[in-house]
Design an enzyme around this catalytic site. Structure first.
Site, PDB file in Angstrom:
ATOM      1  N   VAL A  43      81.767 -20.483  51.501  1.00 32.08           N
ATOM      2  CA  VAL A  43      82.501 -19.444  52.217  1.00 32.08           C
ATOM      3  C   VAL A  43      82.437 -18.109  51.491  1.00 32.08           C
ATOM      4  CG1 VAL A  43      84.713 -19.904  51.078  1.00 32.08           C
ATOM      5  CG2 VAL A  43      84.710 -19.001  53.416  1.00 32.08           C
ATOM      6  N   LYS A  44      82.172 -18.140  50.192  1.00 33.34           N
ATOM      7  CA  LYS A  44      82.194 -16.925  49.384  1.00 33.34           C
ATOM      8  C   LYS A  44      81.066 -15.955  49.718  1.00 33.34           C
ATOM      9  CE  LYS A  44      85.719 -18.142  46.725  1.00 33.34           C
ATOM     10  NZ  LYS A  44      86.976 -17.393  46.656  1.00 33.34           N
TER      11      LYS A  44
END
Length: 453
Positions: A43-44
Site C-alpha cells: 500500500v505504501k
C-alpha cells in the site's frame, strides 16, 4: 494499445477479495483490499509517489537530489520505484527488527540501507527516527520525507484508496478495518468514507507494545505501554501527525503470536500470500465481530506481500523458537525436542568448582549434573553455588563433591509434563531424561515454562 508509461502508472486500483474460510464466525460480508497488487507489493506505493510528487511541486525535492527516509521497508520500496523512474538517489534507514528480505529488496532496487537498533527511545541518536533526520540535515541536496508527519501521506489515501473502496463496494461499505502505523492509510481513507457516509465505522488495529489504543480511549500517552514487539508495520511509540484520532471509532490490539498465526492461515486457507500486518488485520476483524450485522460490508486492508516474511513468520523454526506454533507438548521428550541434539554438559566430582563455573558461562546454563565412575551422583546449580559462596569466598578452588547437592531424578522420555513438573522444586532444579542408547538430556524450569502457549 493500452499500457503504462512507466511502472508508477500501475499503482492503485487494487482488487477487493472476499474472505471465506477465516470469517465463518463473522455475520457480515468481509472483503480484503489486497494491496500486494501494487508494483512495489504494498500500500505504501501510493503515498510514496504522492509525497515525491508534492515535494517536487513545491521545490523541496530538486533534480538529482537524494531522498532520505526512515522506513519499515515498504515505504522505502515505493520511494525506490519513484527514485528510479525520476532519477533520484535513495537512503533508507531501517530498524534491525525488520526482515532480511525487506533489506535485501531495498538494496536490489538501488537504495542505500542504514540499519539502526530497534530497542532504543525515539529521541535516542541511534534510533531510526533520529538517524534519518540527521542524514537529511547533513546530506547535500537531500529531502527528508518523514512519512509520519508528512500530510501527503494521508492525502494519497484520501484521493485514491478511499474512493476505490467506495466505488468497488458501490457505497455499501459500513466498516473499514486497518492496521495503524504512520496513520496515513486509516486517516485518509476515513476522511473520504466519512464524507461520503458519516455512519461508516473506522477501526484501527494496534499491537501490544504500542500506544495508539490507550491514547485514543483516554488521551493519555502512556510510556509504560511501550516495549519491544515482533509484529511489523503497525503500532508506534510516538504519535505521528498523520494519525487523526478524531476520525477513528475504535482500536483493537492483536498479539504478535496471533498476527503470525493468522498471516500463515491467510496463505493456507484463503490462498492470499500477504504480510505480517495482514495477520493482525484479519484477527482484528474477528475480535470486532460483535460490532457487525448481517447486512454489513466490512473492508479490511492487507498492506503488503508475504514474500517479505519468508525467513520469519513463514519459517517453522523461527515460529517454534518464539512459541508461536501450536504444537502439542505432552511428554518429557516433547519438552527437549528442539535442543535434543545438544550434548549433556556434566561435571565430575573431583573437578574444581571453577571448572563448573567456566562451563556455565561457556554454555549459558544454570544447572550441571555431577558424575563419577558409577553414574550420576549429584548436581550443581547457581543457587547452590551462591549459598556456598556466602560461607566461603574460596569456593572456586574446592572440589565439586564438597558443594554438590543431590542428583537430579531420572524420568523416561514418555513421562508426562505433569510428572516432570512435580519433580522440580526449590530443592531440585532439574530432571534428567533417559533416552535411547544410554544417553541423557536435562529438563529445566525454563523448558517447562517455554512449553506454555
Amino acid at each position: 494499445m493500452k499500457y503504462a508509461e512507466n511502472i508508477l502508472g500501475t499503482i492503485g486500483n487494487t482488487p477487493l477479495v472476499k474472505i471465506n474460510k477465516l470469517t465463518t464466525e463473522v455475520d457480515a460480508l468481509v472483503l480484503a483490499k489486497v494491496e500486494t497488487f501494487n508494483p512495489g507489493n504494498s500500500v505504501k506505493d501510493r503515498m510514496a509517489l504522492k509525497m515525491v510528487q508534492d515535494a517536487e511541486a513545491d521545490g523541496r525535492l530538486k533534480p538529482g537530489g537524494t531522498i532520505i527516509e526512515g522506513t519499515s521497508g515498504n515505504t522505502g520500496m515505493g520511494l525506490a520505484l519513484a527514485a528510479i523512474v525520476k532519477g533520484y538517489k535513495l537512503i533508507c534507514v531501517i530498524t534491525d527488527k525488520q526482515s532480511k528480505e525487506k533489506m535485501d529488496i531495498l538494496r536490489a532496487v538501488g537504495a542505500k540501507v542504514v540499519v539502526c537498533p530497534t530497542d532504543v527511545e525515539p529521541t535516542d541518536p541511534r534510533s531510526y527516527y533520529s538517524v534519518s533526520k540527521r542524514l537529511g540535515e547533513e546530506t547535500p541536496n537531500s529531502w527528508y520525507v518523514n512519512q509520519y508527519d508528512n500530510p501527503s501521506n494521508a492525502v494519497a489515501h484520501y484521493e485514491q484508496t478511499g474512493p476505490e473502496i467506495w466505488e468497488q463496494t458501490e457505497g455499501k461499505v459500513t466498516h473499514f478495518v486497518v492496521g495503524v502505523g504512520t496513520g496515513g492509510t486509516i486517516s485518509g481513507v476515513a476522511k473520504y468514507l466519512k464524507e461520503k457516509n458519516p455512519n461508516v465505522k473506522i477501526w484501527g488495529v494496534d499491537t501490544y507494545g504500542s500506544v495508539f489504543k490507550k491514547y485514543h480511549e483516554t488521551g493519555i500517552f502512556d510510556e509504560n505501554e511501550i516495549y519491544p514487539y515482533i509484529t511489523e508495520g503497525i503500532g508506534e511509540d510516538i504519535l505521528p501527525k498523520n494519525v487523526d484520532f478524531s476520525l477513528i471509532d475504535g482500536f483493537t490490539k492483536v498479539t504478535d503470536k496471533d498476527a503470525a498465526i493468522y498471516q500463515r492461515r491467510l496463505a493456507l486457507e484463503e490462498g492470499i500470500f500477504v504480510g505480517n500486518s495482514a495477520g493482525s488485520a484479519i484477527k482484528g476483524v474477528l475480535q470486532l465481530k460483535e460490532h457487525f450485522k448481517p447486512d454489513d460490508v466490512v473492508v479490511v486492508l492487507f498492506h503488503d506481500s508475504g514474500s517479505r516474511y519468508v525467513g520469519k513468520m513463514f519459517n517453522d523454526d523461527w515460529m517454534r523458537e518464539r512459541g508461536f506454533l501450536d504444537e502439542e507438548v505432552t511428554t518429557a521428550l516433547d519438552l527437549i525436542k528442539d535442543h535434543i541434539d545438544k550434548p549433556l554438559v556434566v561435571a565430575k566430582t573431583e573437578e574444581l568448582v571453577s571448572h563448573a563455573l567456566e562451563r556455565m558461562r561457556k554454555f549459558k546454563i544454570s544447572q550441571i549434573p555431577v558424575v563419577d565412575t558409577s553414574g550420576f551422583v549429584g548436581a550443581i546449580d547457581e543457587a547452590t553455588l551462591f549459598q556456598n559462596y556466602i560461607l566461603d569466598k574460596n569456593l572456586a578452588d574446592k572440589p565439586i563433591r564438597e558443594v554438590m547437592s543431590a542428583a537430579y531424578p531420572i524420568v523416561s522420555a514418555h513421562a508426562t509434563i505433569e510428572e516432570v513438573s512435580r519433580l522440580i522444586n526449590k530443592q531440585n532444579q532439574a530432571v534428567l531424561v533417559a533416552l535411547d542408547g544410554g544417553k541423557y538430556h536435562i529438563i529445566t524450569k525454563y523448558d517447562i515454562i517455554n512449553s506454555v502457549k
